[in-house]
Design a protein around this motif. Structure first.
Motif, short mmCIF file in Angstrom:
data_model
loop_
_atom_site.label_atom_id
_atom_site.label_comp_id
_atom_site.label_asym_id
_atom_site.label_seq_id
_atom_site.Cartn_x
_atom_site.Cartn_y
_atom_site.Cartn_z
N LEU A 150 -4.63 -7.32 -6.86
CA LEU A 150 -4.41 -6.74 -7.90
C LEU A 150 -5.12 -6.13 -9.43
O LEU A 150 -5.15 -5.57 -9.31
N GLU A 151 -5.36 -7.48 -10.07
CA GLU A 151 -6.15 -7.76 -11.13
C GLU A 151 -7.49 -6.74 -10.52
O GLU A 151 -7.79 -5.81 -11.66
N THR A 194 3.71 -5.69 -0.10
CA THR A 194 2.47 -4.23 0.72
C THR A 194 2.05 -3.60 -0.96
O THR A 194 3.31 -3.89 -2.28
N ARG A 223 -5.26 2.95 -8.73
CA ARG A 223 -3.84 3.02 -8.76
C ARG A 223 -3.27 2.31 -8.11
O ARG A 223 -3.46 2.30 -6.30
N VAL A 224 -2.57 1.21 -8.07
CA VAL A 224 -2.00 0.57 -7.78
C VAL A 224 -0.36 0.30 -7.57
O VAL A 224 -0.40 0.33 -8.59
N THR A 225 0.40 0.37 -6.28
CA THR A 225 1.77 0.29 -6.86
C THR A 225 1.61 -0.94 -5.53
O THR A 225 1.29 -1.43 -4.78
N LYS A 226 2.89 -1.89 -6.01
CA LYS A 226 3.34 -3.74 -6.03
C LYS A 226 4.56 -3.10 -5.61
O LYS A 226 5.59 -3.02 -5.71
N LEU A 227 4.87 -3.47 -3.92
CA LEU A 227 6.23 -3.37 -3.27
C LEU A 227 6.70 -4.98 -2.64
O LEU A 227 5.35 -5.35 -2.33
N LEU A 229 0.33 -0.33 -2.15
CA LEU A 229 -0.55 1.06 -1.86
C LEU A 229 -1.12 1.63 -2.97
O LEU A 229 -0.75 0.95 -3.82
N VAL A 230 -2.73 2.05 -2.33
CA VAL A 230 -3.59 2.32 -2.67
C VAL A 230 -3.62 3.57 -2.93
O VAL A 230 -4.25 3.73 -1.67
N GLY A 231 -3.26 4.71 -3.61
CA GLY A 231 -4.08 6.42 -3.55
C GLY A 231 -5.92 6.05 -3.68
O GLY A 231 -5.81 5.84 -4.71
N THR A 288 -7.48 -2.71 -10.55
CA THR A 288 -7.09 -2.25 -11.47
C THR A 288 -8.18 -2.59 -12.36
O THR A 288 -8.17 -1.50 -13.18
N LYS A 324 -6.90 9.56 0.72
CA LYS A 324 -6.27 8.34 1.80
C LYS A 324 -5.31 7.34 0.69
O LYS A 324 -5.17 6.74 -0.29
N LEU A 325 -4.21 7.41 1.52
CA LEU A 325 -3.61 6.37 1.32
C LEU A 325 -3.28 5.25 2.19
O LEU A 325 -3.44 4.94 2.97
N ILE A 343 -2.13 1.59 2.61
CA ILE A 343 -0.98 0.05 2.52
C ILE A 343 -1.74 -1.12 3.05
O ILE A 343 -1.66 -1.29 4.70
#
Ligand code: NI
Ligand code: NI
Ligand code: NI
Lengths: 109, 109, 109
Positions: free
Chosen positions: C17-18, C43, C26-30, C45-47, C21, C2-3, C5
């Motif tokens: 985020l801390e 925003t 695995r986290v991406t920050k927009l 994103l976490v896969g 992690t 799943k993704l 958002i």
């Protein structure tokens, strides 16, 4: 129709976008960072017909392979003597995380 | 539930967000650019119940139609005589790319 | 796969985020903003594998609860007498909007 969401390293983003554009994919680039300590990622959105998903993946793969590089440490650590000695460090650069998502509906105005 | 991902031109984003908010849609705006040469896009996320997807599309359509505009070239080209002559140029502005994605689960804290 | 958002408030993003992690997501920050008047959203994103979606939701929930806080008004309003009186205002901070989307295909280079 699929939406490809690729998170790539900044240093690979320019060449990747050039190659995707050359292959006539429509690409959108979002600024992003990794986790709180990992800066320098770019998120790329590509809308693509199902039959061209493999092509998108191949272009990302060509441009974003994870690899090791030797870099000279930018801020040399001083020894106990107070002398600064720059030294080479091996770092991993590149790599990509790719999510392919089904698109229920697509519209181009 | 659907997630509408719309990539629109910057000049249309403000009016679009106003109209979506007026219609009580919850909207998130991401900074983005087009390909490496095309700057100035905005990515808009709208979470929406299935029965209101058409309404979102209609509001995007109203605000983001692709259209031609005459602009005076900002940097006039000099002729061989060295005289600078500003001249009108036809450019395409606006337009939007819309992806509608199924949401497996939605949560509001 | 799943993704996830998640659109969260800036003030909650760092701790979120801390924690994500630390739990090895695995986290991406927009960067993002809310509607045209609401600035300051992030925003994320976490896969994530299907069986860990609840864990991601729990970590977001812990870090992003909507809550009321008293703040002293930054720009005190003058009364009719012309005297400026700073006063406490109750504001809602935090909260999150979460979309969970099916991932048709996932790839890590
Ligand atoms: Ni990486
Ligand atoms: Ni356009
Ligand atoms: Ni909020």
């Amino acid at each position: 129709m699929k939406l490809v969401i690729a998170i790539v390293h900044d240093e690979d983003a320019k060449a990747l976008l050039e190659d995707l554009t050359k292959a006539e994919f429509r690409v959108t680039k979002l600024a992003s960072t990794g986790g709180f300590l990992k800066a320098g990622n770019t998120t790329v959105l590509v809308g693509v017909e199902d039959e061209r998903v493999e092509e998108v993946k191949a272009i990302i793969s060509e441009n974003c392979q994870s690899r090791k590089e030797m870099v000279t440490s930018p801020a040399p650590v001083s020894g106990t003597t107070g002398v600064f000695i720059p030294y080479p460090v091996e770092v991993t650069v590149g790599g990509a995380t790719i999510f392919v998502v089904d698109v229920a509906e697509h519209l181009k105005l």
